[in-house]
Each structure stands twice: as C-alpha cells, then as structure tokens.
Motif scaffolding. Sequence first.
Motif, mmCIF file in Angstrom:
data_model
loop_
_atom_site.group_PDB
_atom_site.id
_atom_site.type_symbol
_atom_site.label_atom_id
_atom_site.label_comp_id
_atom_site.label_asym_id
_atom_site.label_seq_id
_atom_site.Cartn_x
_atom_site.Cartn_y
_atom_site.Cartn_z
ATOM 1 N N PRO A 124 74.927 79.052 5.229
ATOM 2 C CA PRO A 124 74.962 80.513 5.342
ATOM 3 C C PRO A 124 74.156 80.959 6.562
ATOM 4 O O PRO A 124 73.096 80.389 6.838
ATOM 5 N N CYS A 126 72.848 84.546 8.727
ATOM 6 C CA CYS A 126 72.769 86.006 8.735
ATOM 7 C C CYS A 126 72.969 86.519 10.161
ATOM 8 O O CYS A 126 72.180 86.209 11.053
ATOM 9 N N GLY A 140 71.820 84.778 -4.803
ATOM 10 C CA GLY A 140 73.138 85.225 -5.263
ATOM 11 C C GLY A 140 73.300 84.878 -6.730
ATOM 12 O O GLY A 140 72.317 84.592 -7.418
ATOM 13 N N ARG A 169 78.621 85.823 -4.463
ATOM 14 C CA ARG A 169 78.048 87.032 -3.856
ATOM 15 C C ARG A 169 76.677 86.760 -3.227
ATOM 16 O O ARG A 169 75.657 87.346 -3.608
ATOM 17 N N ARG A 171 73.496 86.810 -0.682
ATOM 18 C CA ARG A 171 72.911 87.859 0.159
ATOM 19 C C ARG A 171 71.654 87.326 0.847
ATOM 20 O O ARG A 171 70.923 86.510 0.292
ATOM 21 N N CYS A 172 71.438 87.813 2.045
ATOM 22 C CA CYS A 172 70.250 87.448 2.823
ATOM 23 C C CYS A 172 69.026 88.078 2.157
ATOM 24 O O CYS A 172 69.052 89.266 1.827
ATOM 25 N N ASN A 176 69.560 91.790 2.931
ATOM 26 C CA ASN A 176 70.518 92.039 1.859
ATOM 27 C C ASN A 176 71.987 91.968 2.277
ATOM 28 O O ASN A 176 72.872 92.205 1.465
ATOM 29 N N SER A 177 72.254 91.669 3.558
ATOM 30 C CA SER A 177 73.661 91.642 3.986
ATOM 31 C C SER A 177 74.307 90.328 3.543
ATOM 32 O O SER A 177 73.627 89.360 3.184
ATOM 33 N N THR A 178 75.633 90.310 3.565
ATOM 34 C CA THR A 178 76.364 89.105 3.161
ATOM 35 C C THR A 178 76.416 88.136 4.329
ATOM 36 O O THR A 178 76.862 88.504 5.429
ATOM 37 N N THR A 180 77.482 84.987 6.802
ATOM 38 C CA THR A 180 78.695 84.269 7.179
ATOM 39 C C THR A 180 78.392 82.776 7.049
ATOM 40 O O THR A 180 77.289 82.394 6.677
#
Length: 544
Positions: A124, A126, A140, A169, A171-172, A176-178, A180
Amino acid sequence: MGRWIINAAWPYVNSVPHLGTFIHLLSADVYARYLRLKGEEVIAVTGSDEHGTPIEVEAIRNGVPPRQLTDRVHNQICELLDAYNIRLDNYTRTESPVHIKYTQELYTKLYNNGYIYTQNVNLPYCEVDKRFLPDRFVEGTCPHCGFEQARGDQCDSCGRVLDPLELIRPRCVFCNSTPTVKSSTHWFFDLPKFRDKLYTSVKENKQLPENARNFSLRWLEEGLKPRAVTRDNKWGIPAPFPGAEGKTIYVWLEAVLGYVSASIEWAEKSGRPEAWRDFWFGEGTRNVHFIGKDNIPFHVIIFPALLQATHDPYVLPWQVSSTEFILFDGQKFSKSNKIGVWIDDALKYAPGEYWRYVLIAIRPETRDGNFTWHEFEAHVNAELNDALGNFVHRTLTFINNQFESTIPSPGKLDEKDEQIKNEIEHAPEKIALLLDGFQLRSGLAATIDLARYGNQYLSEREPWHLIKTDHVKTATTLYLASQLVSALEILLSPYLPETSQRIRDQLNLTANRNWSDAGKFRLEAGHRIAKATPLFHKVKVNVS
Ligand SMILES: [Zn+2]
Ligand SMILES: [Zn+2]
C-alpha cells in the motif's frame, strides 16, 4: 559450575511495560539471582525495543522525532527497574551503537553467505503522504473477523497475522485516505533453508515447555516462508545490502539480535571485550529466554535460524520459558482502552517487593493467569504478611524478649522437632528441583509453605505458655524456628532480595552464603541477633 545466558523479552517502549510484559524481566532477574546463589557463571541481558511503526506513528502524530519518545521511556524504565530491584548485567536499547553495528554485520554475513535475496512486492502506498504504508501505517477491516481497526501486520481482535494488502477498506493512519498499490524492492531472508535443521533441534530439545514445542513443531510442519528483512521505514537500522539505501531492517528481525549485542556491550563495559564469546560460542552454555507465548516463533524459529545462517558456532536457545498471558480482570491488557496496570502506576499501590511477590505467585506457567486487585490484596495479606512476615517476626521478637536476643541452646529433639529439622535440611534440594524445571511459581509457593509450616509449629508448641513450665523445650523450639528463618533468608533471596536483606540484618548474618547453605543450621547457640521489625504491612487498594 555452568555458564548461562539469561535473556528477557525486550519491552517495546511505546510506553512503560505493563505487568504482563514486566513479568519476563522479573522472571529473568529471579532466575539469574538463583543461579548466582548456586555459584553459576551468569549474564542476564535485555533492553528497550524501540524501532518499528507503532513508535514512528506516534512520533509523526506528535510532531517529534521518534528518538525523543524512546529516550524518555527508556530512561523511565531504567529508573523503574531499580525500584523493582531488577539487577541485570546489561539493560540496553536497540538504538545502542553496538546493537546497530552488530545487526548490520550479521546481515552482511547472511548476504555474503547467500541467504538474502531481493523480490519486488506490492505494498500500500499513500499518494498524499508520498510514502509506503508497511505494518501499522495502514489500518482497515480484518478479512477474517470483520474487526474494523485491524492493523496492516496483525488483527488485534482475532490475533491473526495479516498482509497489509489483505485489509478490506484500507486507510492511511496519517491522512485517512485510501492507499494505492505500488511495487517496491525488498530483501528477503531464506528461512525455509533452515526448516529441517530447526525441526530436528526442536524435536530433540526436551527442555522446551509444551506450548513452545507444540507451537513450533506445528509451524515447521506447515513449512516456513521467506521473511522480508527490509521495510520502507525511516525509523530503524539502515539495511546494509547493496542497493538498499533508504530501507531499514524490520524491527522484529533486529530486536531478537539484541540478546547477542547486549552481551557484547556488557563485555565491552566490563573491560573484557571478548568475554561475550565464552558465553555465546561456549559449548555447554545454557541459553535461557523468558518470554510471552506470543513471541514463540521469533525465539524458537527465527532467532536460531538467523544465528545458524552466520555459520558461526552460536549456542542456540536451550530453554524458552514462554508464559501464557496475564489477564486483567479477565480481559487482555490494552493501552488504548486503559485496561491493565503499568509498572509506574503499580508503585503507587504497593512497594516493588510486593509486586515481585504477587507477580511470581500468579505467573501463568501452564495457563492464562488473571490479575485482580482483590487477589493482589489476598496474596499480600494472607501470604506475605500473615504467613511469612508473622512467622519471622514472632520468632525473632520472642528471641529478643525471652532470650536476650541470643539464639538459645537446643535440648533433645522430639519427633515434631525432628520433622522441622528434616524440612529445613531438604528444602534447598526440593525447591531447586522446581527452579531447575523453570517452575518459578511453584518454587515460591514451596518457600511460603515452609513459613506456614513454621507458624504451625509455633502455634502447636505455644512457646509463650511453654516458657513458664519448660525452659529447655522452649529453647529447642526457638532454636529450630530461628534456623527456619535463616533458611528462608536464602530461599527467598532470588524472589524478594530486599526482604531477604532485611531478614539477614535482623539475624545479624552476612551475605556470604550459597543456595545449599539454606539446609544448614547457620545460627549457632549464643549468636546474637538484632532487633526484629515487621517485614510487611497489609494493603487495601482503592482504585479510583
Ligand atoms: Zn481479525
Ligand atoms: Zn496518507
């Protein structure tokens, strides 16, 4: 005489340890004291485990360098260890230059020996913070149990180890963003190469407790996976591999090496820089670890594999005393939910010595233990104060008052006297058998039983009445009771060093004795003792 390395699990210093973590430090201290009393050659080491994402996350959130957080907690722990009379040969930290150098040299060796290889992995990432999100940098929903605050490396609800990409789901944790998914090169340790060797050594090691043995054999039977050694974290030990600039070593795969580096540092500090080799490369050294059951794989499988991969003749863990969990009122300790007792707060309720006693008395050797304040009071009041404290105090004040503080000459022993004599003579051997089997809790219980036995003896004899009619029999009773007090002084000293010291002062004896002396009658008739003072007081805890 034998040589021993006594290791306690490294506390992770995002806070001071709670009782459940502290028990490993305490167990190591008790065991090292016991071995020293037997005349063994011992080094006891551990330190603060300070790298990894939980501390980095907290530092980023507070806008301070991680080292500022760990400096504070590390120093606090050092002071607290003193307050609990934990005397290790070295309590160091993973930021120690000796540890960093040792870790980098070990991994360079593993690389040169062909056990490290690279692989591209998807992680993941951010886009907002412009960073990879390993381990706890991402949270998540757990794919196994649906817990919504699962972390990238583990779910705290069902306990399963997770791959960050498995999270639903995600999240950072910073913005808090999703995240990539991005590819990154990482360096892996070829753990499967050691599977067969480890399987044989675990199978043949009769010393391992059931839980460590069964868990490890199951893991080995399922087959081992390569372990990623590197992380895209800034806070950690820089990876020494060519092309790995900017990567650090995964915290778990360096903190376990601290056992060796802490020994090296001990040797340097004591002015004999090569002395650590006598322990770690010395055939016949016994390498003992006190840990919690959640750390079994790292101590029984990964640490030995890393040592073997150096091709150096390291002594591998011999005993891994892995305790079950201590629960707090039936629940798991949790910093975020404020469930539990931390060792700084604990001292507000009772002195360190009382905690040493209670924690070993509930040490979860075969199944989970449960800490409640009610039980804490019961252990202190009924066992420390009533059984032990009263026996010692009754005996010594009687000698103070009726025999002018002088150990009286015994008369002829009757059957009851012979029994107590027998108990004293066999006590060191009997309790050593328990301690040699790493049953610290049973060893302590057997010691307190001796004090109970002494109380019973006094209550049956009633020397306070007997003295009016039979002076010789009273003298015999007190002569024997005082020998039992002197036996307790030695048998208790690994567990309760301060109490032992106070009994020694009251008996007017020196610390020049060893474990087996507990079975001897050290107090000669005519020996003068000091004035008795109570050893303990009862506690009543009001937790607000
Ligand atoms: Zn889960
Ligand atoms: Zn972010």
